[in-house]
Scaffold this motif. Structure first.
Motif, PDB file in Angstrom:
ATOM      1  N   GLN A  67      -5.923  -5.740  -6.546  1.00 25.86           N
ATOM      2  CA  GLN A  67      -5.136  -4.577  -6.161  1.00 25.86           C
ATOM      3  C   GLN A  67      -3.631  -4.714  -6.427  1.00 25.86           C
ATOM      4  OE1 GLN A  67      -7.265  -6.356  -4.300  1.00 25.86           O
ATOM      5  NE2 GLN A  67      -8.629  -5.040  -3.113  1.00 25.86           N
ATOM      6  N   TRP A  68      -3.110  -5.935  -6.495  1.00 23.08           N
ATOM      7  CA  TRP A  68      -1.654  -6.069  -6.575  1.00 23.08           C
ATOM      8  C   TRP A  68      -1.197  -7.195  -7.504  1.00 23.08           C
ATOM      9  CZ3 TRP A  68       2.722  -3.572  -5.680  1.00 23.08           C
ATOM     10  CH2 TRP A  68       3.928  -4.285  -5.626  1.00 23.08           C
ATOM     11  N   HIS A  69      -1.709  -8.386  -7.314  1.00 23.76           N
ATOM     12  CA  HIS A  69      -1.212  -9.546  -8.052  1.00 23.76           C
ATOM     13  C   HIS A  69      -1.471  -9.383  -9.551  1.00 23.76           C
ATOM     14  CE1 HIS A  69      -0.216 -11.367  -4.286  1.00 23.76           C
ATOM     15  NE2 HIS A  69      -1.450 -11.238  -3.871  1.00 23.76           N
ATOM     16  N   ARG A  70      -0.602  -9.996 -10.346  1.00 26.27           N
ATOM     17  CA  ARG A  70      -0.544  -9.693 -11.774  1.00 26.27           C
ATOM     18  C   ARG A  70      -1.387 -10.609 -12.654  1.00 26.27           C
ATOM     19  NH1 ARG A  70       3.836  -9.669  -8.891  1.00 26.27           N
ATOM     20  NH2 ARG A  70       5.221  -7.869  -8.813  1.00 26.27           N
TER      21      ARG A  70
ATOM     22  N   ALA B  37      -2.848   0.769 -10.995  1.00 29.34           N
ATOM     23  CA  ALA B  37      -1.450   0.953 -11.422  1.00 29.34           C
ATOM     24  C   ALA B  37      -0.522   0.775 -10.230  1.00 29.34           C
ATOM     25  CB  ALA B  37      -1.283   2.335 -12.040  1.00 29.34           C
ATOM     26  N   THR B  38      -0.490  -0.439  -9.672  1.00 27.85           N
ATOM     27  CA  THR B  38       0.291  -0.675  -8.457  1.00 27.85           C
ATOM     28  C   THR B  38       1.653  -1.305  -8.727  1.00 27.85           C
ATOM     29  OG1 THR B  38      -1.015  -2.701  -8.220  1.00 27.85           O
ATOM     30  CG2 THR B  38      -1.668  -0.815  -6.881  1.00 27.85           C
ATOM     31  N   ASN B  39       1.863  -1.845  -9.923  1.00 29.56           N
ATOM     32  CA  ASN B  39       3.158  -2.395 -10.321  1.00 29.56           C
ATOM     33  C   ASN B  39       3.144  -2.524 -11.846  1.00 29.56           C
ATOM     34  OD1 ASN B  39       1.794  -4.882 -10.901  1.00 29.56           O
ATOM     35  ND2 ASN B  39       2.020  -5.485  -8.765  1.00 29.56           N
TER      36      ASN B  39
ATOM     37  N   THR C 175      -5.658  -0.163 -20.575  1.00 31.09           N
ATOM     38  CA  THR C 175      -5.781   1.083 -21.340  1.00 31.09           C
ATOM     39  C   THR C 175      -6.005   2.266 -20.402  1.00 31.09           C
ATOM     40  OG1 THR C 175      -8.179   0.790 -21.634  1.00 31.09           O
ATOM     41  CG2 THR C 175      -6.735  -0.141 -23.332  1.00 31.09           C
ATOM     42  N   HIS C 176      -6.587   1.990 -19.221  1.00 27.97           N
ATOM     43  CA  HIS C 176      -6.834   3.041 -18.233  1.00 27.97           C
ATOM     44  C   HIS C 176      -6.274   2.576 -16.894  1.00 27.97           C
ATOM     45  CE1 HIS C 176      -9.723   3.921 -21.399  1.00 27.97           C
ATOM     46  NE2 HIS C 176      -9.847   5.143 -20.916  1.00 27.97           N
ATOM     47  N   ARG C 177      -5.346   3.358 -16.348  1.00 29.94           N
ATOM     48  CA  ARG C 177      -4.629   2.975 -15.129  1.00 29.94           C
ATOM     49  C   ARG C 177      -5.057   3.880 -13.976  1.00 29.94           C
ATOM     50  NH1 ARG C 177       0.230   3.185 -19.410  1.00 29.94           N
ATOM     51  NH2 ARG C 177      -0.318   1.207 -20.419  1.00 29.94           N
ATOM     52  N   ILE C 178      -5.443   3.252 -12.879  1.00 27.31           N
ATOM     53  CA  ILE C 178      -6.031   3.971 -11.753  1.00 27.31           C
ATOM     54  C   ILE C 178      -5.098   3.900 -10.542  1.00 27.31           C
ATOM     55  CG2 ILE C 178      -8.043   4.167 -10.251  1.00 27.31           C
ATOM     56  CD1 ILE C 178      -8.583   4.672 -13.266  1.00 27.31           C
ATOM     57  N   ALA C 179      -4.845   5.047  -9.932  1.00 26.74           N
ATOM     58  CA  ALA C 179      -4.008   5.094  -8.724  1.00 26.74           C
ATOM     59  C   ALA C 179      -4.718   4.391  -7.569  1.00 26.74           C
ATOM     60  CB  ALA C 179      -3.707   6.545  -8.363  1.00 26.74           C
ATOM     61  N   TYR C 180      -3.917   3.867  -6.654  1.00 24.87           N
ATOM     62  CA  TYR C 180      -4.461   3.118  -5.517  1.00 24.87           C
ATOM     63  C   TYR C 180      -3.803   3.607  -4.234  1.00 24.87           C
ATOM     64  CZ  TYR C 180      -5.959  -0.902  -2.701  1.00 24.87           C
ATOM     65  OH  TYR C 180      -6.520  -1.698  -1.736  1.00 24.87           O
TER      66      TYR C 180
ATOM     67  N   CYS D 110       3.415  -0.841  15.764  1.00 21.20           N
ATOM     68  CA  CYS D 110       3.751  -1.790  14.695  1.00 21.20           C
ATOM     69  C   CYS D 110       2.550  -2.152  13.817  1.00 21.20           C
ATOM     70  CB  CYS D 110       4.343  -3.056  15.293  1.00 21.20           C
ATOM     71  SG  CYS D 110       3.295  -3.835  16.537  1.00 21.20           S
ATOM     72  N   SER D 111       1.403  -1.580  14.111  1.00 18.19           N
ATOM     73  CA  SER D 111       0.232  -1.905  13.301  1.00 18.19           C
ATOM     74  C   SER D 111      -0.328  -0.629  12.661  1.00 18.19           C
ATOM     75  CB  SER D 111      -0.844  -2.587  14.158  1.00 18.19           C
ATOM     76  OG  SER D 111      -1.348  -1.707  15.145  1.00 18.19           O
ATOM     77  N   PRO D 112      -0.949  -0.743  11.490  1.00 18.86           N
ATOM     78  CA  PRO D 112      -1.192  -1.979  10.758  1.00 18.86           C
ATOM     79  C   PRO D 112       0.069  -2.479  10.056  1.00 18.86           C
ATOM     80  CG  PRO D 112      -1.970  -0.132   9.467  1.00 18.86           C
ATOM     81  CD  PRO D 112      -1.513   0.437  10.783  1.00 18.86           C
ATOM     82  N   CYS D 113       0.131  -3.778   9.871  1.00 18.01           N
ATOM     83  CA  CYS D 113       1.298  -4.366   9.212  1.00 18.01           C
ATOM     84  C   CYS D 113       0.924  -5.119   7.941  1.00 18.01           C
ATOM     85  CB  CYS D 113       2.041  -5.285  10.177  1.00 18.01           C
ATOM     86  SG  CYS D 113       1.049  -6.666  10.782  1.00 18.01           S
ATOM     87  N   THR D 114      -0.359  -5.149   7.614  1.00 22.52           N
ATOM     88  CA  THR D 114      -0.816  -5.850   6.417  1.00 22.52           C
ATOM     89  C   THR D 114      -0.739  -4.934   5.200  1.00 22.52           C
ATOM     90  OG1 THR D 114      -2.302  -7.259   7.689  1.00 22.52           O
ATOM     91  CG2 THR D 114      -2.754  -7.055   5.349  1.00 22.52           C
ATOM     92  N   THR D 115      -0.149  -5.419   4.124  1.00 23.15           N
ATOM     93  CA  THR D 115      -0.040  -4.665   2.878  1.00 23.15           C
ATOM     94  C   THR D 115      -0.429  -5.563   1.716  1.00 23.15           C
ATOM     95  OG1 THR D 115       1.764  -3.326   3.794  1.00 23.15           O
ATOM     96  CG2 THR D 115       1.478  -3.306   1.398  1.00 23.15           C
ATOM     97  N   PHE D 116      -1.394  -5.108   0.927  1.00 22.99           N
ATOM     98  CA  PHE D 116      -1.895  -5.881  -0.208  1.00 22.99           C
ATOM     99  C   PHE D 116      -2.223  -7.320   0.191  1.00 22.99           C
ATOM    100  CE2 PHE D 116       0.461  -2.608  -2.757  1.00 22.99           C
ATOM    101  CZ  PHE D 116      -0.667  -2.066  -3.359  1.00 22.99           C
ATOM    102  N   GLY D 117      -2.877  -7.465   1.337  1.00 23.84           N
ATOM    103  CA  GLY D 117      -3.344  -8.771   1.774  1.00 23.84           C
ATOM    104  C   GLY D 117      -2.302  -9.662   2.411  1.00 23.84           C
ATOM    105  N   CYS D 118      -1.074  -9.209   2.510  1.00 18.99           N
ATOM    106  CA  CYS D 118       0.003 -10.021   3.098  1.00 18.99           C
ATOM    107  C   CYS D 118       0.374  -9.489   4.484  1.00 18.99           C
ATOM    108  CB  CYS D 118       1.228 -10.008   2.194  1.00 18.99           C
ATOM    109  SG  CYS D 118       0.952 -10.807   0.594  1.00 18.99           S
ATOM    110  N   THR D 119       0.342 -10.372   5.473  1.00 15.95           N
ATOM    111  CA  THR D 119       0.675 -10.008   6.846  1.00 15.95           C
ATOM    112  C   THR D 119       1.909 -10.781   7.281  1.00 15.95           C
ATOM    113  OG1 THR D 119      -1.671  -9.690   7.344  1.00 15.95           O
ATOM    114  CG2 THR D 119      -0.175  -9.889   9.221  1.00 15.95           C
ATOM    115  N   PRO D 120       2.960 -10.112   7.703  1.00 18.02           N
ATOM    116  CA  PRO D 120       4.163 -10.833   8.149  1.00 18.02           C
ATOM    117  C   PRO D 120       3.899 -11.577   9.452  1.00 18.02           C
ATOM    118  CG  PRO D 120       4.368  -8.493   8.631  1.00 18.02           C
ATOM    119  CD  PRO D 120       3.117  -8.635   7.817  1.00 18.02           C
TER     120      PRO D 120
END
Length: 380
Positions: free
Chosen positions: A116-119, A137-139, A146-151, A325-335
């Motif tokens: 979903q995120w990492h390159r 197509a997250t970054n 060739t085909h970019r999908i919204a997330y 304050c929740s949810p606080c997790t984004t693309f698998g990363c939780t502060p």
């Protein structure tokens, strides 16, 4: 991979990923030869939950074209999930260099990067030089497809994976309200031997583990819950990895349950779940395994996104305190939480016990006769 290595890989991805993407994007791309598709590669790094929730999309690809060959590139920490999916023809591991090289050298008509995120997975997709490549197509990773999908963070992840198929097939969502993971017969028999001493009518499995401390409900609360369920006539089993063994011992103190944490593989734990009447878990990959096996669940959510990750259907109940304050997790990363994961700590044993009783009362099959003693939970 342990947590430190995973964190290091993510850090390297954030530092080097953009530059590597820019360089790799200069490589020539193969041209599409005709319209026949015979082989597809799906890249699925990451955890157990993502792997489990990808399976309905894999099944749909096979339904659409039964003759297609499906290869999956996964990691050792999640790859065993695909042994529960008969539609996967070949499995390679991302973190075994020889298998990674074999994957890159393979011939594929289509590559789908499900990360979903990492390159770095997008880089792998690109250097296979498949004529069609599909990814989110997250970054800047989108440059390599060739085909970019919204997330969207508000879309259930099973549906997000189905969106990756839109350039290929047009069909309704299918498969995630019925079992889509299947236990091998020999593993099921082994699970039966582990549970052979169970002389009770109802089997409830607990998974106290979590990938990060903020998602843990705590051994003391699980032990309290296990005591209550045991007193109602349930056979309680704790599953997990070796890191969960001490948790399991604390939960099963006094012989109120069976601690199998660290004693089974991922597939073995799945087999235990498959024999259960219900699973109780935090937001975890094991939770999604139960979903894939069509086993009812009570799930405890805090930092995680309910809309994206909570199991769907009347056989699943979610407890979420919905703090501001929740949810606080984004693309698998939780502060790191400054208030000691209050979102999890405020979930009470009474609430979970009530959810268990409610869920068991909904069961309409023959197994619905296996009920606990009908009394009110303590404190209600």
């Amino acid at each position: 991979m342990n947590a430190q290595i995973i964190a290091l890989v993510k850090k390297l991805d954030s530092l080097l990923g953009p530059s590597v993407v820019a360089f790799i994007n200069r490589l020539p791309q193969k041209k599409i030869q005709g319209s026949r598709v015979s082989s597809i590669l799906l890249i699925r790094p990451g955890g157990i939950g993502d792997a489990a929730l990808l399976v309905p999309a894999i099944n749909s690809l096979k339904q659409y074209n039964p003759d297609i060959s499906i290869t999956v590139l996964a990691e050792r920490r999640n790859g065993l999930i695909f042994s529960l999916c008969p539609d996967v023809d070949q499995l390679f591991y991302y973190d075994r260099l020889n298998e990674l090289l074999a994957t890159v050298r393979g011939h594929y008509d289509i590559v789908i990067d499900t990360e979903q995120w990492h390159r770095l997975s997008a880089v792998i997709a690109r250097i296979t030089r498949a004529p069609i490549s599909i990814g989110y197509a997250t970054n800047k990773r989108q440059q390599l497809f060739t085909h970019r999908i919204a997330y969207s963070h508000d879309t259930y992840e099973v549906e997000s994976f189905f969106h990756l198929l839109k350039p290929l097939i047009k069909m309704p969502l299918v498969g995630y309200e019925t079992p889509f993971l299947f236990i091998p017969e020999d593993t099921d028999r082994y699970a039966g031997t582990l549970l052979a001493k169970n002389d009770k009518n109802l089997l409830i499995t607990l998974f106290p583990g979590a990938s990060i401390p903020e998602r843990r409900w705590g051994a003391e609360r699980f032990q309290n819950l296990a005591q209550r369920l045991h007193s109602r006539g349930a056979h309680v089993v704790v599953i997990g990895g070796k890191e969960d063994y001490s948790y399991g011992d604390r939960i099963c103190t006094g012989g109120i349950g069976l601690n199998l944490a660290g004693r089974t593989s991922l597939v073995g734990s799945a087999a235990i779940i498959n024999r259960s009447d219900l699973l109780i878990s935090g937001d975890s990959g094991i939770l999604h395994v139960a979903m894939g096996l069509n086993v009812p669940t009570v799930s405890l959510f805090g930092p995680g996104r309910v809309n994206k990750w909570a199991p769907r259907g009347e056989n699943h109940l979610v407890i979420n305190k919905s703090l501001s304050c929740s949810p606080c997790t984004t693309f698998g990363c939780t502060p790191r939480c400054p208030i000691n994961a209050r979102c999890m700590a405020e979930i009470t044993v009474d609430e979970v016990e009530c959810a268990v009783l409610e869920l068991l009362s909904r069961k309409k099959s023959a197994a619905a006769t296996k009920t606990l003693t009908s009394v009110q939970p303590a404190g209600i």
